[in-house]
Every structure is written in structure tokens, then in C-alpha cells.
Design a protein around this motif. Structure first.
Motif, PDB file in Angstrom:
ATOM      1  N   SER A 156       8.621  -6.587  -3.950  1.00 39.35           N
ATOM      2  CA  SER A 156       7.927  -6.222  -2.694  1.00 39.35           C
ATOM      3  C   SER A 156       8.267  -7.183  -1.384  1.00 39.35           C
ATOM      4  O   SER A 156       7.675  -6.841  -0.283  1.00 39.35           O
ATOM      5  CB  SER A 156       6.320  -6.508  -2.805  1.00 39.35           C
ATOM      6  OG  SER A 156       6.280  -7.947  -3.188  1.00 39.35           O
ATOM      7  N   CYS A 157       9.098  -8.102  -1.755  1.00 36.27           N
ATOM      8  CA  CYS A 157       9.728  -8.933  -0.604  1.00 36.27           C
ATOM      9  C   CYS A 157      11.144  -8.591  -0.168  1.00 36.27           C
ATOM     10  O   CYS A 157      11.467  -9.010   0.963  1.00 36.27           O
ATOM     11  CB  CYS A 157       9.929 -10.300  -0.928  1.00 36.27           C
ATOM     12  SG  CYS A 157      10.927 -10.576  -2.448  1.00 36.27           S
ATOM     13  N   GLY A 158      11.390  -7.538  -0.664  1.00 30.60           N
ATOM     14  CA  GLY A 158      12.751  -6.985  -0.295  1.00 30.60           C
ATOM     15  C   GLY A 158      13.957  -7.583  -1.308  1.00 30.60           C
ATOM     16  O   GLY A 158      15.096  -7.051  -1.085  1.00 30.60           O
ATOM     17  N   CYS A 159      13.751  -8.236  -2.430  1.00 31.05           N
ATOM     18  CA  CYS A 159      14.431  -8.730  -3.032  1.00 31.05           C
ATOM     19  C   CYS A 159      14.922  -7.363  -4.110  1.00 31.05           C
ATOM     20  O   CYS A 159      14.239  -6.482  -4.156  1.00 31.05           O
ATOM     21  CB  CYS A 159      14.187  -9.826  -4.066  1.00 31.05           C
ATOM     22  SG  CYS A 159      14.418 -11.553  -3.157  1.00 31.05           S
ATOM     23  N   ARG A 160      16.057  -7.364  -4.612  1.00 30.61           N
ATOM     24  CA  ARG A 160      16.506  -6.523  -5.642  1.00 30.61           C
ATOM     25  C   ARG A 160      15.596  -6.794  -6.933  1.00 30.61           C
ATOM     26  O   ARG A 160      15.236  -8.003  -7.070  1.00 30.61           O
ATOM     27  CB  ARG A 160      17.841  -6.693  -6.215  1.00 30.61           C
ATOM     28  CG  ARG A 160      18.952  -6.498  -5.270  1.00 30.61           C
ATOM     29  CD  ARG A 160      20.382  -6.212  -5.831  1.00 30.61           C
ATOM     30  NE  ARG A 160      20.536  -7.212  -7.103  1.00 30.61           N
ATOM     31  CZ  ARG A 160      20.915  -8.352  -6.579  1.00 30.61           C
ATOM     32  NH1 ARG A 160      21.070  -8.899  -5.204  1.00 30.61           N
ATOM     33  NH2 ARG A 160      21.163  -9.605  -7.345  1.00 30.61           N
ATOM     34  N   LYS A 169       0.304  -5.604  17.651  1.00 33.79           N
ATOM     35  CA  LYS A 169       1.290  -4.965  18.109  1.00 33.79           C
ATOM     36  C   LYS A 169       2.342  -6.207  18.927  1.00 33.79           C
ATOM     37  O   LYS A 169       1.906  -6.967  19.392  1.00 33.79           O
ATOM     38  CB  LYS A 169       1.111  -4.201  19.439  1.00 33.79           C
ATOM     39  CG  LYS A 169      -0.058  -3.130  19.197  1.00 33.79           C
ATOM     40  CD  LYS A 169       0.618  -1.646  18.908  1.00 33.79           C
ATOM     41  CE  LYS A 169      -0.266  -0.604  18.754  1.00 33.79           C
ATOM     42  NZ  LYS A 169      -1.301  -0.492  17.669  1.00 33.79           N
ATOM     43  N   PRO A 170       3.457  -6.129  18.438  1.00 30.30           N
ATOM     44  CA  PRO A 170       4.330  -5.109  17.532  1.00 30.30           C
ATOM     45  C   PRO A 170       3.748  -5.267  16.117  1.00 30.30           C
ATOM     46  O   PRO A 170       3.467  -6.588  15.973  1.00 30.30           O
ATOM     47  CB  PRO A 170       5.723  -5.407  17.851  1.00 30.30           C
ATOM     48  CG  PRO A 170       5.828  -6.534  18.162  1.00 30.30           C
ATOM     49  CD  PRO A 170       4.356  -7.018  19.032  1.00 30.30           C
ATOM     50  N   LEU A 171       3.902  -4.535  15.248  1.00 30.24           N
ATOM     51  CA  LEU A 171       3.573  -4.860  13.906  1.00 30.24           C
ATOM     52  C   LEU A 171       4.398  -5.760  13.279  1.00 30.24           C
ATOM     53  O   LEU A 171       5.564  -5.901  13.309  1.00 30.24           O
ATOM     54  CB  LEU A 171       3.625  -3.456  12.980  1.00 30.24           C
ATOM     55  CG  LEU A 171       2.801  -3.242  11.804  1.00 30.24           C
ATOM     56  CD1 LEU A 171       1.377  -3.138  12.158  1.00 30.24           C
ATOM     57  CD2 LEU A 171       3.459  -1.974  11.200  1.00 30.24           C
ATOM     58  N   VAL A 228       7.458  -3.102   5.629  1.00 30.76           N
ATOM     59  CA  VAL A 228       6.756  -4.306   5.744  1.00 30.76           C
ATOM     60  C   VAL A 228       6.669  -4.906   4.382  1.00 30.76           C
ATOM     61  O   VAL A 228       6.541  -4.122   3.373  1.00 30.76           O
ATOM     62  CB  VAL A 228       5.317  -4.158   5.876  1.00 30.76           C
ATOM     63  CG1 VAL A 228       4.353  -5.382   5.693  1.00 30.76           C
ATOM     64  CG2 VAL A 228       4.553  -3.360   7.101  1.00 30.76           C
ATOM     65  N   ALA A 229       7.371  -6.246   4.477  1.00 32.16           N
ATOM     66  CA  ALA A 229       7.459  -6.869   3.078  1.00 32.16           C
ATOM     67  C   ALA A 229       6.168  -7.615   2.698  1.00 32.16           C
ATOM     68  O   ALA A 229       5.482  -7.986   3.737  1.00 32.16           O
ATOM     69  CB  ALA A 229       8.594  -7.858   3.236  1.00 32.16           C
ATOM     70  N   GLU A 235      -0.741   4.806   4.714  1.00 29.94           N
ATOM     71  CA  GLU A 235      -0.384   4.884   6.155  1.00 29.94           C
ATOM     72  C   GLU A 235       1.000   5.284   6.542  1.00 29.94           C
ATOM     73  O   GLU A 235       1.447   5.456   7.542  1.00 29.94           O
ATOM     74  CB  GLU A 235      -0.666   3.602   6.980  1.00 29.94           C
ATOM     75  CG  GLU A 235      -2.235   3.096   6.990  1.00 29.94           C
ATOM     76  CD  GLU A 235      -3.145   4.017   7.388  1.00 29.94           C
ATOM     77  OE1 GLU A 235      -2.752   4.743   8.423  1.00 29.94           O
ATOM     78  OE2 GLU A 235      -4.369   4.273   6.980  1.00 29.94           O
ATOM     79  N   GLY A 236       1.655   5.451   5.445  1.00 28.66           N
ATOM     80  CA  GLY A 236       2.927   5.888   5.514  1.00 28.66           C
ATOM     81  C   GLY A 236       4.103   4.683   5.910  1.00 28.66           C
ATOM     82  O   GLY A 236       5.180   5.296   6.058  1.00 28.66           O
ATOM     83  N   LEU A 237       3.640   3.849   5.731  1.00 27.00           N
ATOM     84  CA  LEU A 237       4.457   2.719   5.514  1.00 27.00           C
ATOM     85  C   LEU A 237       5.148   2.078   4.420  1.00 27.00           C
ATOM     86  O   LEU A 237       4.568   2.495   3.329  1.00 27.00           O
ATOM     87  CB  LEU A 237       3.711   1.274   6.268  1.00 27.00           C
ATOM     88  CG  LEU A 237       3.486   1.512   7.627  1.00 27.00           C
ATOM     89  CD1 LEU A 237       2.322   0.383   7.942  1.00 27.00           C
ATOM     90  CD2 LEU A 237       4.582   1.323   8.711  1.00 27.00           C
ATOM     91  N   ARG A 238       6.452   1.895   4.436  1.00 21.16           N
ATOM     92  CA  ARG A 238       7.079   1.672   3.244  1.00 21.16           C
ATOM     93  C   ARG A 238       7.268   0.168   3.010  1.00 21.16           C
ATOM     94  O   ARG A 238       7.293  -0.654   3.902  1.00 21.16           O
ATOM     95  CB  ARG A 238       8.584   2.137   3.205  1.00 21.16           C
ATOM     96  CG  ARG A 238       8.714   3.758   3.420  1.00 21.16           C
ATOM     97  CD  ARG A 238      10.142   4.104   3.742  1.00 21.16           C
ATOM     98  NE  ARG A 238      10.508   3.610   4.968  1.00 21.16           N
ATOM     99  CZ  ARG A 238      11.669   3.254   5.548  1.00 21.16           C
ATOM    100  NH1 ARG A 238      12.746   3.705   4.626  1.00 21.16           N
ATOM    101  NH2 ARG A 238      11.964   2.622   6.673  1.00 21.16           N
ATOM    102  N   VAL A 239       7.184  -0.296   1.826  1.00 19.35           N
ATOM    103  CA  VAL A 239       7.239  -1.405   1.412  1.00 19.35           C
ATOM    104  C   VAL A 239       8.135  -1.917   0.299  1.00 19.35           C
ATOM    105  O   VAL A 239       8.289  -0.977  -0.714  1.00 19.35           O
ATOM    106  CB  VAL A 239       5.716  -2.201   0.384  1.00 19.35           C
ATOM    107  CG1 VAL A 239       5.777  -3.282   0.054  1.00 19.35           C
ATOM    108  CG2 VAL A 239       4.595  -2.056   1.574  1.00 19.35           C
TER     109      VAL A 239
END
Lengths: 339, 339
Positions: free
Chosen positions: A332-336, A239-241, A271-272, A263-267
Motif C-alpha cells: 500500500s505504500c508503493g513498495c513491491r 486541495k491539492p490532494l 494515494v499511498a 472514489e476511483g482512486l488507486r492505492v
DNA sequence: CCTCAATGGACAACCGCTTGCTCAAAGGGG
DNA sequence: CCCCTTTGAGCAAGCGGTTGTCCATTGAGG
């Protein structure tokens, strides 16, 4: 009729008989050694070719004390996870070695035991894959045959390794460039030198970017099946995540992504995730994994080259070759998505 | 002082000298052959043990014409995709072979060429992994040494294979039990006998459940990187969209899942997916892949056992062992997560 | 024409182990 | 007590190459 069934292996004596020379002359002709009339040599070579002659490895090995075989050993403990990592290395190793006329004898290492292919004199040199090998064993083996470490290193022993620290540094730096400041380090287990080096790179990147290291962001699994689940559970309690995870290898990363989603988290939105190795999984999972590419093919090739040099060359002072890994940006890191 | 540096390899002659007998007696003692006074035998064995004697593989091989090595070949074309599939087989193969005193020589098959380890007489037998090998090559090789096919079969040649048709049947039947009637068959490329057998199982399952086969539901990629993308694109053009995919292997399934999600489709809700192989990826992707487990460890073990039998046993009539695969229910088919 | 060096190739030993054959010693039977 | 059969172990010939050494030619130089 006219069809020759090569039931008996053709030997040097048979060639000698047909060429009307002695076996020793045939041997020299075949190996390009002594001096002899060019026409004699050619006649011998021609007959050998016609008869499809192949020297008997054992006879030659006995006489020359060279086997033209290289052993390669993998720890039995490493097999489960590293298996698919290593077979890229294995195949490029084999191809390259083959092009130099060497064969590869595959063996699984059992704790302190000297591989039988070494004690029986079946190999000229031995390549050890991975870090899960007792140092004392290595020290014993180097006295017997030239030893080459791959994906591992030890002072005074030849090695082909990858710059884990640097690769991890790039990975974490990349996450930082995406704006992340709370980045977790997730690892199957500390204790593997490669993972420790990656951990070092992680710390260094944080430090260089003015982010203070927080011990609580290091989540460790355990050396067993299901370790990712354990690690992810620990992660979720922070905490915090954290907003990002740098995983010490792709399997951990892939497993984490799969569990985070459950767990319903989006990657990567929530979370990257960045991995390490660029193994088979990386491109197949969703989202495709951003990871650090380890040039496994090159490692195999270089290992073969170096081993041949150790066996035939002049330069025998132990040398350590460190390859530079490379960041592969996927999603997965957030890049296009690029690739 | 007192420390013995084993610089010279200890030979049978050295033991003979120390035991005060002749080399031939030592040989017989070591191999438990001739008759001799028990005390003589024991004295020899003791000395051999003290000296840490290991017979020279080449000398023995030359004298006995047995190498105690088994070659294993994989087609170079098969390597990319099948790599990780095969190394489970490879390691169990090695372990089992090792327990019988055999070594494994790894080699990559190049089209029609006879593997050098065979022509140089380095191996007693040869195991071929996979279907990507020319029949003519196999026919040539069987004349040289005992040959064993793994994950492949050919009339008259020993083989360890898996019941592809049956496995596919289970997989498709399982999808049907979930209520699916429009089930696509997705494959990298027809032409691989294993895939064709899986296709047969697919058709049979449909047929047995009163679902007529629709050719348009068969989507084929191509033999190259990116084939999954091609296949998925074709799949998405099918109207109406099938509700399930049976993929001929896990990589195809994993790639499909990843791409379907990119298109905004949910797995398994919009499209259920089942794979084949239960490879490394299967458990790591999200959702975890329901797939057909192929007992690769068993295949390796059985291959080793059979090869030893071919080399030492009496039963030499070619035999084909077909293993039963098993459905592993995870989530991609719509099942609740079990494992 | 003779001598000597260079050349081309044969001989034989050896690499380390296996195995058929031989032979001496020991034990048993007549 | 002698002869024959076991029994235990040595001899030597390979297995198929490699390589150091030696010898017979051949050709050049004196």
C-alpha cells in the motif's frame, strides 16, 4: 472394581492418613519447606501423585493471602476497535502467566469502578490494557495491588508500551523515501495518547526531512462507527490532494483504502497509505497494508514476566519497558510486494 | 486525621465488633439469611457499607464450596484465526457474567490437559469456545463441573451454536439469485465441524436449485499460514473459472479477494465472493464483504445466562441452543452497497 | 553413661466466612 | 401466673490449607 471414582476431592488430610503422618508434614513435603527424612517426603509425594492431588485454591489462598491470579482489565469503550488488537496480547499473557502457575481473570473496566476481582481479593495483581482508563482509577488501584499498564504509560506506574513516536517516524520517513512530500495524517480521534504520540512522530519525521508541517493535512474522524468515512471525506476536500496518508492505525488505513477505491482512486499509485499496528486486517486487504508492526505477543509475554516479578521478585521500583516497533513493507505504500 | 487509610482489609469480625453482635449474625445479615430484628440487620448493613466491606472471596469460597468464577477455554490451535472472532463473545460473556456476580477466568486449552483452574477448584463451571477440543477431554470435564460448549456442539452436552448449514444455505442461495451457477466452495481446511456444516449448506442450496454438485469446485487450503494463497491457486486452475466463491469464513474470503485482484480479476464483476462470520475485516475491505452474520454478542450473552442457570437454576437437562445467522449484503456479491 | 544440639514431625492456631445447633428472652394462651 | 412456642442471636465446628512452636528421638561429644 479397582476403578476409583474420585468423587470426593482429595485433601491433604487424606494424604496424611495414608502416609501415616500429619497434615502439616504433608503440606511441608508438598511445598518443599521444612526438613524431613527424604524417604518421608518421597512417600508423601508419591501418594499425592497417585491420588492426583491438587491443592484447593481457596484454602491455600485463605491461608497464604496469595491468590495466584492476575486480573486483566480492558475499558469497555476500547473494546470495539481494540478488541482484536488486544487478544494477541491476552493469549500470550495467559500462556506466560500460566507457565508461572498464575491464572488470568478477565474483566471489563467500567469508568471509575474498582474491578470486583480486586475488591474481593481474587487477584494478586492487575494489568490494565490500553489508554482508556482514568488516571484517578489507576492511582486508586495501585494502593491495593501491584498494577501494570500495557500499551499505555503513566509516571510512576509500571508499564509495557511501544515506541509510538519512533514507529510513526519510520512510517512517515518511509513514505518520504518514496518521494512523497504531501503526507496526510489520518486519525480516528486525537485524544488517545497513543495516537498523539504517533502524531508527534509524524511531525518529527516531516521536520527532519525539511517538510514543513501543514495543519490542513491532519484529518480527524470521530469516536464512533463510520468515522473513517468522515475522515476520508475531509481528506478528499484537501486541495491539492496529498499523495500519501499515514493512518494512526490499521483500521483507519484499511477503511480509507476501501473508500478511496470507491472514489476511483488507486492505492498506492494515486494515494499511498501506511497504517500502524500490523493487525489481522493488514495482510488480508488489497493492496496488503504497509504498516508498523507492534509486537503484541512480546508485550503480553513481557507483561506476564514483569507482573510475576512484581509479585515475587525483589525489584519493585516502577519500571517502564518501551518496545521498538518495526516497519512492515507490503504494497500500500508503493513498495513491491515482499512478504 | 479523620482520613482512614484502609490498610487492613475489613472483615466480618470487625463489623461484628462495631455492631456489638457476633460474626455469625453479621454473616446472616449480609446474606439475608436467618431471622433477626430488622433494626439489627440495618445497623449491620450500614456499618458494612460505611466500612466499604467486601467479603473475602477465598474465605467464602472455602466455606461454601462455590467460587463464583467461570472458566473459559480456547484451544491454542484455534487462537490464531479465531482470536478476533472470539473476543466479541468473550467480552459479552464477561459483562453478562459480571452482572450476575461471576468472574471469568481465561485459559488456553492444551490438548488433553485438564485446565488448572478446574483441577484447583477455582471455577464452578467451564465454557469451551470452538470446535478444536478433544471429545474425550470434554467427557472428562463434564464429570468435574458443568460444561458449556460455545460455537460447537456434542450430544449430551450443553451448547450454544449457530446454524452453520442454514447460514451457508442463505449465502449460496443469494449467489444463485445473482445468477451464478458455478460457485466454488473455498475452505481453509475441512475437518473443522463448523466448516463441514457450512459445506453441507452449500451442497443443499445447490441441490435445491437444481445445480448439480461438482467436486472440482471445492478448493481446500491447508492448516497453516498462507493457506489462502494455496486455495486461490487451486481455484484459478479450475476450467472454466467459477463465477463465484462461497468462502467458509471471512478471512478466507478477504484473502481470496485480495489475491484475485492481484491476478487482475475484478470482484464482484469477474468473481463474486461471499464469506461467513461477519468479522471485523468484512466491512473494512474493498469491496466490502457480503457475508453471514454470526451473532457473537448474543452467543456470549446466552452462554453466560445458560451457565448461570446451570450453576444456580433447576433446569439442568443438557440443552442445545442454535442461533440463526443472517446474510449481510455488502458489495462483494454483486449487490449495490446498502450498509 | 550423661548432656545437649540437631533433626523429624506433630499440635494447634489461624486465614475469613458459613451454618447447624443451642439457648435465653419475649410473647401468647390457658 | 405459669408454661410453651416463637424469635433473635451466639457458639462452635468446619472448609482445606499453612506455619510457628513444641516435643520426642537420635546421635555426637565429653
Amino acid at each position: 472394581m479397582g476403578r476409583i471414582i474420585a468423587v470426593m476431592r482429595v485433601t491433604i488430610h487424606e494424604i496424611a492418613r495414608r502416609a501415616g503422618v500429619s497434615p502439616s508434614t504433608v503440606s511441608r513435603a508438598l511445598n518443599g519447606k521444612g526438613r524431613m527424612r527424604p524417604e518421608t517426603r518421597e512417600r508423601i509425594l508419591r501418594i499425592a501423585r497417585e491420588l492426583n492431588y491438587r491443592p484447593n485454591a481457596h484454602a491455600r489462598g485463605l491461608a497464604t493471602k496469595k491468590t495466584h491470579c492476575v486480573g486483566v482489565g480492558i475499558s469497555e469503550r476500547h473494546m470495539p476497535v481494540k478488541r482484536s488488537f488486544y487478544n494477541v496480547i491476552l493469549s500470550s499473557l495467559e500462556s506466560t502467566l500460566a507457565s508461572y502457575g498464575y491464572h488470568l481473570v478477565f474483566s471489563v473496566l467500567h469508568n471509575e469502578e474498582i474491578p470486583r476481582c480486586i475488591s474481593e481479593g481474587r487477584v494478586d495483581g492487575f494489568i490494565i490494557l490500553g489508554t482508556d482508563v482514568q488516571r484517578s482509577l489507576v492511582r486508586t488501584l495501585v494502593k491495593r495491588v501491584p498494577i501494570l499498564l500495557v500499551d499505555n504509560h503513566l509516571p510512576g506506574v509500571d508499564a509495557i508500551a511501544v515506541d509510538n513516536t519512533g514507529g510513526a517516524y519510520f512510517a512517515v520517513e518511509h513514505l518520504i523515501s518514496h518521494g512523497h512530500r504531501r503526507i496526510a495524517f489520518m486519525v480516528e480521534t486525537m485524544g488517545d495518547p497513543n495516537f498523539e504520540e504517533r502524531f508527534l512522530g509524524y511531525r518529527k519525521a516531516l521536520e527532519d526531512h525539511g517538510i514543513s508541517f501543514d495543519e490542513r493535512l491532519v484529518v480527524e474522524g470521530r469516536r464512533e462507527r463510520g468515522f473513517v468515512r468522515i475522515a476520508v471525506r475531509k481528506f478528499l476536500e484537501i486541495k491539492p490532494l496529498p499523495t500519501a496518508i499515514f493512518a494512526a492505525n490499521d483500521y483507519t488505513a484499511a477503511g480509507a483504502i476501501s473508500l478511496l477505491r470507491e472514489e476511483g482512486l488507486r492505492v498506492p499509485e494515486d494515494v499511498a497509505v501506511v497504517g500502524f499496528d500490523d493487525g489481522e486486517v493488514a495482510a488480508y486487504i488489497s493492496p496488503p497494508l504497509t504498516t508498523v508492526f507492534v509486537p503484541r505477543g512480546d508485550m503480553g509475554r513481557l507483561a506476564a514476566l514483569r507482573m510475576v516479578e512484581l509479585l515475587e521478585g525483589k525489584e519493585k521500583r516502577p519500571r517502564s519497558i518501551v518496545l521498538a516497533p518495526e516497519l512492515v513493507r507490503r504494497r500500500s505504500c508503493g513498495c513491491r510486494y515482499v512478504t
